[in-house]
Design an enzyme around this catalytic site. Structure first.
Site, short mmCIF file in Angstrom:
data_model
loop_
_atom_site.label_atom_id
_atom_site.label_comp_id
_atom_site.label_asym_id
_atom_site.label_seq_id
_atom_site.Cartn_x
_atom_site.Cartn_y
_atom_site.Cartn_z
N ASN A 9 30.75 10.99 55.56
CA ASN A 9 32.18 11.03 55.90
C ASN A 9 32.45 12.39 56.52
O ASN A 9 32.49 13.39 55.83
CB ASN A 9 33.02 10.83 54.62
CG ASN A 9 34.51 11.04 54.88
OD1 ASN A 9 34.94 11.08 56.03
ND2 ASN A 9 35.28 11.16 53.80
N LYS A 11 35.10 13.45 57.86
CA LYS A 11 36.49 13.91 57.75
C LYS A 11 36.96 14.38 59.15
O LYS A 11 36.55 13.79 60.14
CB LYS A 11 36.62 14.99 56.67
CG LYS A 11 35.97 14.51 55.36
CD LYS A 11 36.23 15.35 54.16
CE LYS A 11 35.55 14.72 52.94
NZ LYS A 11 35.80 15.45 51.71
N HIS A 94 40.54 7.05 50.47
CA HIS A 94 39.92 8.33 50.10
C HIS A 94 40.96 9.19 49.39
O HIS A 94 42.15 9.15 49.73
CB HIS A 94 39.40 9.03 51.36
CG HIS A 94 38.53 10.21 51.04
ND1 HIS A 94 39.06 11.43 50.66
CD2 HIS A 94 37.19 10.35 51.00
CE1 HIS A 94 38.06 12.26 50.42
NE2 HIS A 94 36.92 11.63 50.61
N GLU A 96 41.73 12.17 49.69
CA GLU A 96 42.52 13.03 50.60
C GLU A 96 43.65 12.23 51.26
O GLU A 96 44.73 12.76 51.50
CB GLU A 96 41.59 13.66 51.65
CG GLU A 96 40.71 14.73 51.01
CD GLU A 96 39.36 14.93 51.68
OE1 GLU A 96 39.14 14.44 52.79
OE2 GLU A 96 38.50 15.59 51.05
N GLU A 166 34.35 9.00 43.48
CA GLU A 166 34.39 10.40 43.91
C GLU A 166 35.33 11.19 43.00
O GLU A 166 36.56 11.18 43.22
CB GLU A 166 34.90 10.51 45.35
CG GLU A 166 34.04 9.80 46.37
CD GLU A 166 34.21 10.39 47.77
OE1 GLU A 166 33.19 10.80 48.34
OE2 GLU A 166 35.34 10.47 48.27
N GLY A 172 34.01 18.80 47.84
CA GLY A 172 34.08 20.04 48.62
C GLY A 172 34.08 21.30 47.77
O GLY A 172 34.40 22.38 48.26
N SER A 211 30.14 16.65 46.61
CA SER A 211 29.11 17.69 46.70
C SER A 211 27.68 17.17 46.61
O SER A 211 26.80 17.81 46.03
CB SER A 211 29.36 18.78 45.66
OG SER A 211 30.63 19.40 45.88
P1 13P Z 1 31.80 16.67 49.88
O1 13P Z 1 30.45 16.00 49.97
O2 13P Z 1 32.04 17.65 50.98
O3 13P Z 1 32.07 17.19 48.52
O4 13P Z 1 32.88 15.50 50.15
C1 13P Z 1 32.79 14.33 49.43
C2 13P Z 1 33.71 13.34 50.04
O5 13P Z 1 34.91 13.46 49.94
C3 13P Z 1 33.13 12.23 50.80
O6 13P Z 1 34.07 11.26 51.08
#
Ligand code: 13P
Length: 247
Positions: A9, A11, A94, A96, A166, A172, A211
């Protein structure tokens, strides 16, 4: 045996040309993988990524969609538009999107139904905050998210939904859930699906995200119930993502 699905992903990262270069690099590195390899890119990079991924084992996904086919929804992209250009996967709900763009369990449910209607494979994201984990309500929270998201889907659709667990505190942050903790929550999710629809629960692919990197991928993905990962930051470099795919 459930297949492992390893999805990147990106983003809000990379433009169309960068996406094309990345896919051209990645395709050589993952060509022998038996895992499902998916890269979810920004809307503006979808066409170039799809073109570059032709005749490879890489599948391209979007990171969001509207639930309506068309209409007066300025700035939105419909599932039909995605399907028309050859998108296969789409991330739905997601954290976010839930946090910054007001996505609710209700819109997530509508989007899931709509994704299936237009032949897209949804990756449904669920997960708890750090406060919720500390309060001991992870199980109740996550299973409730799953139940509301899957409400009204057919058994076949439920069986074809990929779920990404997640934990928000692991996204992140460099903090990964321990493989045991991640596996435990994923088992709870599978139990919940059993309550909804026993026949398909063992087939549902449930990923871990938060992560994931090449150093921890093997340990996570070898757990009994973790069927691959949804990878953010570490998917931005083709070489690193390939290491995760080939864990
Ligand atoms: P990270 O791997 O950067 O922690 O992000 C995870 C994520 O949100 C994947 O959708």
């Amino acid at each position: 045996m459930r297949k492992k699905v390893i999805a990147g992903n990106w983003k809000m990262n990379k433009n169309a040309v960068e996406a094309e270069n990345y896919i051209n690099e990645l395709k050589e590195l993952v060509k022998d993988s038996t895992n499902e390899v998916v890269v979810c890119v920004p809307f503006i990079a979808l066409c170039k990524a799809i073109n570059a991924a032709k005749e490879t084992n890489i599948k391209i996904g979007a990171q969001n969609m509207h639930f309506e086919e068309k209409g007066a929804y300025t700035g939105e992209i419909s599932p039909k538009m995605l399907r028309d250009i050859g998108v296969e996967y789409v991330i739905i709900g997601h954290s976010e999107r839930r946090e910054y763009f007001n996505e609710s369990d209700e819109t997530v449910n509508k989007k899931l139904k709509s994704a299936f209607e237009y032949g897209l494979k949804p990756i449904l994201c669920v997960g708890e905050t750090l406060t919720q984990r500390e309060e001991g309500i992870t199980k109740a929270w996550v299973t409730n998210q799953v139940r509301l998201a899957l409400d009204g889907l057919t058994n076949e659709q439920i069986g074809n939904t990929i779920i990404a667990y997640e934990p928000i505190w692991a996204i992140g942050t460099g903090k990964t859930a321990s493989s045991e903790d991640a596996n435990e929550v994923i088992r709870w999710i599978r139990e919940e699906i059993k309550n909804i629809c026993r026949e398909v629960a063992e087939n549902v692919i449930i990923q871990y995200g938060g992560s994931v990197k090449s150093e921890n991928a093997k340990e996570l993905f070898e757990m009994s119930d973790i069927d691959g990962g949804l990878v953010g930051g570490a998917s931005l470099i083709a070489e690193e993502f390939a290491k995760i795919v080939n864990y």
